[in-house]
Design an enzyme around this catalytic site. Sequence first.
Site, PDB file in Angstrom:
ATOM      1  N   ASN A  58      57.124  31.197  50.425  1.00 38.50           N
ATOM      2  CA  ASN A  58      56.121  32.192  50.054  1.00 38.50           C
ATOM      3  C   ASN A  58      56.676  33.550  50.470  1.00 38.50           C
ATOM      4  OD1 ASN A  58      53.784  33.630  49.649  1.00 38.50           O
ATOM      5  ND2 ASN A  58      52.733  32.845  51.463  1.00 38.50           N
ATOM      6  N   GLY A  59      56.813  34.498  49.544  1.00 40.25           N
ATOM      7  CA  GLY A  59      57.345  35.819  49.909  1.00 40.25           C
ATOM      8  C   GLY A  59      58.557  36.163  49.068  1.00 40.25           C
ATOM      9  N   HIS A 114      37.676  66.863  28.770  1.00 41.86           N
ATOM     10  CA  HIS A 114      39.050  67.353  28.934  1.00 41.86           C
ATOM     11  C   HIS A 114      40.062  66.385  28.339  1.00 41.86           C
ATOM     12  CE1 HIS A 114      37.580  70.630  31.337  1.00 41.86           C
ATOM     13  NE2 HIS A 114      36.898  69.771  32.085  1.00 41.86           N
ATOM     14  N   LYS A 139      45.705  36.268  44.340  1.00 43.99           N
ATOM     15  CA  LYS A 139      45.043  36.802  45.528  1.00 43.99           C
ATOM     16  C   LYS A 139      46.126  37.054  46.568  1.00 43.99           C
ATOM     17  CE  LYS A 139      40.744  37.289  47.087  1.00 43.99           C
ATOM     18  NZ  LYS A 139      39.840  38.187  46.355  1.00 43.99           N
ATOM     19  N   ARG A 197      45.978  31.619  45.248  1.00 36.29           N
ATOM     20  CA  ARG A 197      47.055  32.513  45.677  1.00 36.29           C
ATOM     21  C   ARG A 197      48.184  32.563  44.652  1.00 36.29           C
ATOM     22  NH1 ARG A 197      47.027  33.297  51.672  1.00 36.29           N
ATOM     23  NH2 ARG A 197      49.028  34.243  51.289  1.00 36.29           N
ATOM     24  N   TRP A 255      53.354  31.901  42.237  1.00 36.45           N
ATOM     25  CA  TRP A 255      53.067  33.096  41.443  1.00 36.45           C
ATOM     26  C   TRP A 255      54.424  33.766  41.243  1.00 36.45           C
ATOM     27  CZ3 TRP A 255      53.504  38.481  41.870  1.00 36.45           C
ATOM     28  CH2 TRP A 255      52.758  39.213  40.952  1.00 36.45           C
ATOM     29  N   GLU A 264      40.443  43.166  34.779  1.00 37.78           N
ATOM     30  CA  GLU A 264      41.211  42.056  35.361  1.00 37.78           C
ATOM     31  C   GLU A 264      40.687  40.684  34.960  1.00 37.78           C
ATOM     32  OE1 GLU A 264      41.418  41.774  39.716  1.00 37.78           O
ATOM     33  OE2 GLU A 264      39.499  42.791  39.821  1.00 37.78           O
ATOM     34  N   LYS A 295      37.285  45.660  37.573  1.00 39.61           N
ATOM     35  CA  LYS A 295      36.734  44.305  37.460  1.00 39.61           C
ATOM     36  C   LYS A 295      36.788  43.836  36.016  1.00 39.61           C
ATOM     37  CE  LYS A 295      36.837  43.330  40.709  1.00 39.61           C
ATOM     38  NZ  LYS A 295      37.078  43.887  41.988  1.00 39.61           N
ATOM     39  N   GLU A 314      35.889  50.996  40.119  1.00 39.00           N
ATOM     40  CA  GLU A 314      35.841  49.581  40.512  1.00 39.00           C
ATOM     41  C   GLU A 314      35.275  48.724  39.360  1.00 39.00           C
ATOM     42  OE1 GLU A 314      37.135  47.787  42.628  1.00 39.00           O
ATOM     43  OE2 GLU A 314      35.875  46.008  42.802  1.00 39.00           O
ATOM     44  N   CYS A 366      52.167  33.186  46.789  1.00 34.44           N
ATOM     45  CA  CYS A 366      52.239  31.749  46.564  1.00 34.44           C
ATOM     46  C   CYS A 366      51.511  31.063  47.708  1.00 34.44           C
ATOM     47  CB  CYS A 366      53.692  31.307  46.555  1.00 34.44           C
ATOM     48  SG  CYS A 366      54.696  32.261  45.420  1.00 34.44           S
TER      49      CYS A 366
HETATM   50  C1  F6R Z   1      40.872  43.431  42.551  1.00 35.72           C
HETATM   51  C2  F6R Z   1      41.553  43.006  43.761  1.00 35.72           C
HETATM   52  C3  F6R Z   1      42.796  43.701  44.153  1.00 35.72           C
HETATM   53  C4  F6R Z   1      42.873  43.819  45.676  1.00 35.72           C
HETATM   54  C5  F6R Z   1      44.221  44.426  46.085  1.00 35.72           C
HETATM   55  C6  F6R Z   1      44.300  44.653  47.582  1.00 35.72           C
HETATM   56  O1  F6R Z   1      39.726  42.686  42.316  1.00 35.72           O
HETATM   57  O2  F6R Z   1      41.139  42.071  44.417  1.00 35.72           O
HETATM   58  O3  F6R Z   1      42.882  44.942  43.549  1.00 35.72           O
HETATM   59  O4  F6R Z   1      41.829  44.611  46.126  1.00 35.72           O
HETATM   60  O5  F6R Z   1      45.248  43.566  45.695  1.00 35.72           O
HETATM   61  O6  F6R Z   1      44.118  43.473  48.282  1.00 35.72           O
HETATM   62  P1  F6R Z   1      43.674  43.477  49.791  1.00 35.72           P
HETATM   63  O7  F6R Z   1      42.306  44.039  49.890  1.00 35.72           O
HETATM   64  O8  F6R Z   1      43.738  42.037  50.213  1.00 35.72           O
HETATM   65  O9  F6R Z   1      44.674  44.322  50.525  1.00 35.72           O
END
Ligand code: F6R
Length: 613
Positions: free
Chosen positions: A102-103, A509, A608, A27, A74, A493, A490, A486, A2
């Site tokens: 937050n938390g 397999h 994020k 966030r 969030w 998500e 991408k 990766e 958050c």
């Molecule tokens: C995907 C993404 C997440 C972060 C993960 C770790 O696009 O951004 O998978 O990589 O939540 O976050 P950090 O790097 O901040 O520890």
Amino acid sequence: MCGIVGAIARDNCVPFLIDGLKRLEYRGYDSAGLAIAQPDTHAIERARSVGRVAELEQQAGSLRARLGIAHTRWATHGVPSERNAHPHMSEGNGFTVTVVHNGIIENHDEMRRDLQASGYVFHSDTDTEVIAHLVHRHMSGGLSLLQSVQTASGQLHGAFAIALIASNTPDTLVAARKGAPLLVGIGQGEWFIASDASALITQTREMVYLEESDVICLQPTGLSVYDRKGQAAQRKSVISQLSADSVELGPYQHYMQKEIFEQSGAIAATLEMVSNASAISPQLFGAEAADVLPKVQQILILACGTSYHAASVARYWLESVAGIQTTVEIASEYRYRDSVCLPGTLVITISQSGETADTLAALEHSKTLGVEYTLSICNVPESALIRASKLKFLTRAGPEIGVASTKAFTTQLAALFTLTLVMAKLRQRLPAEHEAELLTELRHLPAAVSKVLECEPEVKQWAQRFADKHHSLFLGRGVHYPIAMEGALKLKEISYIHAEAYAAGELKHGPLALVDADMPVVAVAPNDTLIEKLKSNLQEVSARGGELFVFADRDTKMQSAPGVHVMKLLDHAGLLSPILHVIPLQLLSYHVALVKGTDVDKPRNLAKSVTVE
Ligand code: F6R
């Protein structure tokens, strides 16, 4: 996850609260709210809304006050709804306490029962509401808002940053942090708080990063800080290097797009010290690195999500170039596993935010197993992760706002490649000639990244073909297998298309059973030693009617054919190839999301900075 902001402004704090929330929206973005204190009427006014901050802005437009707190959520405890949106309140005995948080409060169940037994009635499903009632109970017992928050902080378990105001002290804002970031912005006769510097930057560059367990009291007369023992403490302010531009969209449509196109500059900034040096040296990883790195016997890398994929690429580099045994583990698994840690292990944690709860906990867990050598690769200088490690390397990607990580990933790879060279040199596996060659390649990397970005128009066309698909496969081999992972992450998500990555050799397999005309198969096809093996795997797909989308090096002898689309990028870039090959995959997911009309920067259910478990 958050975001919180608060202020004692010279005039009206509401425009700052709204602007701050907009900047923190990445966030968390399922609901938002604010509360302000009115000194004349001793009333707290609150506005809350489900959805985006823009909705809240509509509701709160007419509110005015000097003192206020606000939150973008969030959801962790309780569904996204107005009743669960912060700020939460506790009313009674002629006054109201209001909190944003937050938390996570881990002992909220037990506290809730205790508070209910004292007659408190809960109006939400959140863990946060216990804070409001707990502080209210202390204030009802005669403590000040500050004393109540200090006492409550000691009773609350978990990681949190909180900010509170109360109707009977309408000139006071009290905030506290324990395991989650909180900053104070110092203005001209006004003070601001936020969970992230990007919310403060339009008001002031002078900021105080609070330390673990600090409690602060803001009043019109100034800021007072109290340490974990409740003693008055001094905290130095710093002038933030963040520029207002770096958090603006500029000419771009989305932050993700901006951040994809910033990668050349971000890598150049990250590698500045390396590129300007005539030789690689351990000091790039901090003052103590020259002493620590030569003693390292093996490496364990811990990370989550995209950062875990960067770690997985690094494993190939570290083992093949530096000849050092490297294991990689998802932080949330490692922290709860009984594992063996051999003496001489370097534990590397990788994180864009430096606040990821699982990564921080994994690092602490490794220390309990006796790990002495720790290194963090992180994009946020003042983060908890950076503070918790002996050695550090700061990626200089600048703020990453789009929830899907892009430039953080490629700068992490640049840092990890640098580490590979340092370790190889220490282990006498990097002759001077080879070192000079690789340094030259690193210096050219930003230019190569810009060149690869030119594939965007072609990728855009391919993206159209994914829009009506529900599933996809991503294939890669060797060091490009984590790049396929990766790419799949991408795509899933931000476009919500189910995407699975496989090491191409695994196809037969099991996953080959999924392949049909409705299952696009994306292949990462660098012209490396595994290319012929990969081509055979791709034949297996074509033979089953699968449609292939192949990102190949220019010097790969592969041609488009019915059902096989081949895009030629640059000539093979050797060891640095994974950094270049991820870029078209980022662009692909971005353009597929655009075609599908999803919220690129704020994909559903995500946030994020994952500061909760
Ligand atoms: C995907 C993404 C997440 C972060 C993960 C770790 O696009 O951004 O998978 O990589 O939540 O976050 P950090 O790097 O901040 O520890």
